[in-house]
Motif scaffolding. Structure first.
Motif, PDB file in Angstrom:
ATOM      1  N   SER A  19    -130.014   3.059  36.003  1.00 58.88           N
ATOM      2  CA  SER A  19    -128.575   3.062  35.733  1.00 58.88           C
ATOM      3  C   SER A  19    -128.265   2.447  34.372  1.00 58.88           C
ATOM      4  N   GLY A  20    -129.040   1.440  33.957  1.00 62.53           N
ATOM      5  CA  GLY A  20    -128.833   0.851  32.638  1.00 62.53           C
ATOM      6  C   GLY A  20    -129.116   1.839  31.518  1.00 62.53           C
ATOM      7  N   MET A  21    -130.202   2.585  31.661  1.00 65.60           N
ATOM      8  CA  MET A  21    -130.536   3.589  30.642  1.00 65.60           C
ATOM      9  C   MET A  21    -129.503   4.709  30.621  1.00 65.60           C
ATOM     10  N   LEU A  22    -129.092   5.151  31.803  1.00 69.33           N
ATOM     11  CA  LEU A  22    -128.093   6.211  31.893  1.00 69.33           C
ATOM     12  C   LEU A  22    -126.758   5.758  31.298  1.00 69.33           C
ATOM     13  N   ALA A  23    -126.351   4.539  31.606  1.00 74.96           N
ATOM     14  CA  ALA A  23    -125.092   4.017  31.073  1.00 74.96           C
ATOM     15  C   ALA A  23    -125.136   3.910  29.554  1.00 74.96           C
ATOM     16  N   GLY A  24    -126.280   3.504  29.017  1.00 73.57           N
ATOM     17  CA  GLY A  24    -126.421   3.430  27.565  1.00 73.57           C
ATOM     18  C   GLY A  24    -126.258   4.791  26.901  1.00 73.57           C
ATOM     19  N   ALA A  25    -126.852   5.809  27.496  1.00 74.08           N
ATOM     20  CA  ALA A  25    -126.741   7.166  26.953  1.00 74.08           C
ATOM     21  C   ALA A  25    -125.307   7.684  27.050  1.00 74.08           C
ATOM     22  N   VAL A  26    -124.655   7.426  28.183  1.00 72.78           N
ATOM     23  CA  VAL A  26    -123.257   7.863  28.354  1.00 72.78           C
ATOM     24  C   VAL A  26    -122.358   7.161  27.343  1.00 72.78           C
ATOM     25  N   PHE A  27    -122.575   5.860  27.129  1.00 70.98           N
ATOM     26  CA  PHE A  27    -121.763   5.116  26.177  1.00 70.98           C
ATOM     27  C   PHE A  27    -121.932   5.659  24.759  1.00 70.98           C
ATOM     28  N   LYS A  28    -123.156   5.952  24.358  1.00 75.22           N
ATOM     29  CA  LYS A  28    -123.377   6.496  23.009  1.00 75.22           C
ATOM     30  C   LYS A  28    -122.619   7.798  22.804  1.00 75.22           C
ATOM     31  N   GLN A  29    -122.657   8.668  23.810  1.00 75.15           N
ATOM     32  CA  GLN A  29    -121.940   9.933  23.709  1.00 75.15           C
ATOM     33  C   GLN A  29    -120.428   9.715  23.671  1.00 75.15           C
ATOM     34  N   ALA A  30    -119.937   8.798  24.499  1.00 69.77           N
ATOM     35  CA  ALA A  30    -118.497   8.507  24.517  1.00 69.77           C
ATOM     36  C   ALA A  30    -118.053   7.932  23.179  1.00 69.77           C
ATOM     37  N   TRP A  31    -118.856   7.063  22.597  1.00 66.78           N
ATOM     38  CA  TRP A  31    -118.512   6.445  21.308  1.00 66.78           C
ATOM     39  C   TRP A  31    -118.430   7.516  20.223  1.00 66.78           C
ATOM     40  N   ASP A  42    -121.977  -4.224  16.882  1.00 67.95           N
ATOM     41  CA  ASP A  42    -122.337  -5.455  17.584  1.00 67.95           C
ATOM     42  C   ASP A  42    -121.278  -6.489  17.250  1.00 67.95           C
ATOM     43  N   ALA A  43    -121.222  -7.538  18.028  1.00 66.20           N
ATOM     44  CA  ALA A  43    -120.227  -8.587  17.800  1.00 66.20           C
ATOM     45  C   ALA A  43    -120.403  -9.264  16.441  1.00 66.20           C
ATOM     46  N   THR A  44    -121.608  -9.220  15.893  1.00 65.19           N
ATOM     47  CA  THR A  44    -121.873  -9.889  14.618  1.00 65.19           C
ATOM     48  C   THR A  44    -121.890  -8.949  13.419  1.00 65.19           C
ATOM     49  N   ASP A  45    -121.468  -7.697  13.606  1.00 62.19           N
ATOM     50  CA  ASP A  45    -121.382  -6.762  12.474  1.00 62.19           C
ATOM     51  C   ASP A  45    -120.243  -7.186  11.560  1.00 62.19           C
ATOM     52  N   GLU A  46    -120.593  -7.608  10.378  1.00 61.10           N
ATOM     53  CA  GLU A  46    -119.607  -8.149   9.437  1.00 61.10           C
ATOM     54  C   GLU A  46    -118.617  -7.099   8.957  1.00 61.10           C
ATOM     55  N   ASP A  47    -119.053  -5.858   8.856  1.00 56.37           N
ATOM     56  CA  ASP A  47    -118.217  -4.800   8.300  1.00 56.37           C
ATOM     57  C   ASP A  47    -117.307  -4.122   9.327  1.00 56.37           C
ATOM     58  N   ARG A  48    -117.353  -4.571  10.566  1.00 57.43           N
ATOM     59  CA  ARG A  48    -116.527  -3.974  11.613  1.00 57.43           C
ATOM     60  C   ARG A  48    -115.347  -4.883  11.925  1.00 57.43           C
ATOM     61  N   THR A  49    -114.240  -4.266  12.339  1.00 59.62           N
ATOM     62  CA  THR A  49    -113.037  -5.039  12.659  1.00 59.62           C
ATOM     63  C   THR A  49    -113.119  -5.606  14.079  1.00 59.62           C
ATOM     64  N   LEU A  54    -114.168  -5.105  19.879  1.00 62.44           N
ATOM     65  CA  LEU A  54    -113.674  -5.318  21.238  1.00 62.44           C
ATOM     66  C   LEU A  54    -113.503  -4.007  22.003  1.00 62.44           C
ATOM     67  N   LEU A  55    -113.107  -2.946  21.319  1.00 57.38           N
ATOM     68  CA  LEU A  55    -113.017  -1.635  21.959  1.00 57.38           C
ATOM     69  C   LEU A  55    -114.392  -1.176  22.427  1.00 57.38           C
ATOM     70  N   ALA A  56    -115.390  -1.339  21.574  1.00 51.27           N
ATOM     71  CA  ALA A  56    -116.752  -0.937  21.942  1.00 51.27           C
ATOM     72  C   ALA A  56    -117.254  -1.741  23.142  1.00 51.27           C
ATOM     73  N   ALA A  57    -116.998  -3.032  23.145  1.00 50.64           N
ATOM     74  CA  ALA A  57    -117.450  -3.878  24.252  1.00 50.64           C
ATOM     75  C   ALA A  57    -116.747  -3.508  25.559  1.00 50.64           C
ATOM     76  N   THR A  58    -115.463  -3.241  25.476  1.00 49.20           N
ATOM     77  CA  THR A  58    -114.696  -2.858  26.670  1.00 49.20           C
ATOM     78  C   THR A  58    -115.192  -1.532  27.230  1.00 49.20           C
ATOM     79  N   LEU A  59    -115.349  -0.557  26.364  1.00 47.98           N
ATOM     80  CA  LEU A  59    -115.819   0.762  26.793  1.00 47.98           C
ATOM     81  C   LEU A  59    -117.228   0.681  27.374  1.00 47.98           C
ATOM     82  N   GLN A  60    -118.089  -0.065  26.724  1.00 50.98           N
ATOM     83  CA  GLN A  60    -119.462  -0.204  27.194  1.00 50.98           C
ATOM     84  C   GLN A  60    -119.507  -0.884  28.569  1.00 50.98           C
ATOM     85  N   GLY A  61    -118.723  -1.928  28.740  1.00 50.51           N
ATOM     86  CA  GLY A  61    -118.687  -2.626  30.022  1.00 50.51           C
ATOM     87  C   GLY A  61    -118.152  -1.757  31.143  1.00 50.51           C
ATOM     88  N   ALA A  62    -117.114  -1.005  30.853  1.00 44.02           N
ATOM     89  CA  ALA A  62    -116.529  -0.129  31.871  1.00 44.02           C
ATOM     90  C   ALA A  62    -117.514   0.964  32.279  1.00 44.02           C
TER      91      ALA A  62
END
Length: 88
Positions: A19-31, A42-49, A54-62
Motif C-alpha cells: 500500500s505504501g508503494m501504491l500510494a507513492g505512485a498514485v501521489f506522483k500521478q496526482a501531483w 520536500d519541507a526543506t526545499d528552499e525554492d518552494r513556497t 503544505l499542499l503536497a504534504a496534505t495531498l500525500q497524507g490523504a
C-alpha cells in the motif's frame, strides 16, 4: 490473542508495504495532474513556497490514508473469505 490475528500479521505487513508503494505512485500521478513539477517538494526545499509544500504534504497524507485503508480492508475481507474468521 486469536490464531487468526497471529496468522494475519505477516499478511498485514506485506499489504502495508504494497500500500505504501501504491500510494507513492498514485501521489506522483496526482501531483503531475495538478500541473506541478515532476517531483513534489520536500519541507526543506528552499525554492518552494509554504503553500506548495503544505499542499503536497496534505495531498500525500490523504492519498496514503485512503490507499492504506482500502488495502487493509481488502486484506481483512479476503482473509475472512478464506478462513471464515475476521483477522482483527
Amino acid at each position: 490473542m486469536k490464531a487468526s490475528k497471529i496468522a494475519y500479521k505477516p499478511v498485514g505487513l506485506a499489504l502495508g508495504a504494497v500500500s505504501g508503494m501504491l500510494a507513492g505512485a498514485v501521489f506522483k500521478q496526482a501531483w503531475k495532474k495538478l500541473g506541478h513539477d515532476e517531483d513534489a517538494p520536500d519541507a526543506t526545499d528552499e525554492d518552494r513556497t509554504w503553500g506548495e509544500v503544505l499542499l503536497a504534504a496534505t495531498l500525500q497524507g490523504a492519498i496514503f490514508s485512503v490507499v492504506k485503508a482500502a488495502v487493509d480492508r481488502g486484506g481483512a475481507v479476503a482473509t475472512r473469505r478464506m478462513t471464515g474468521a475476521w483477522p482483527g
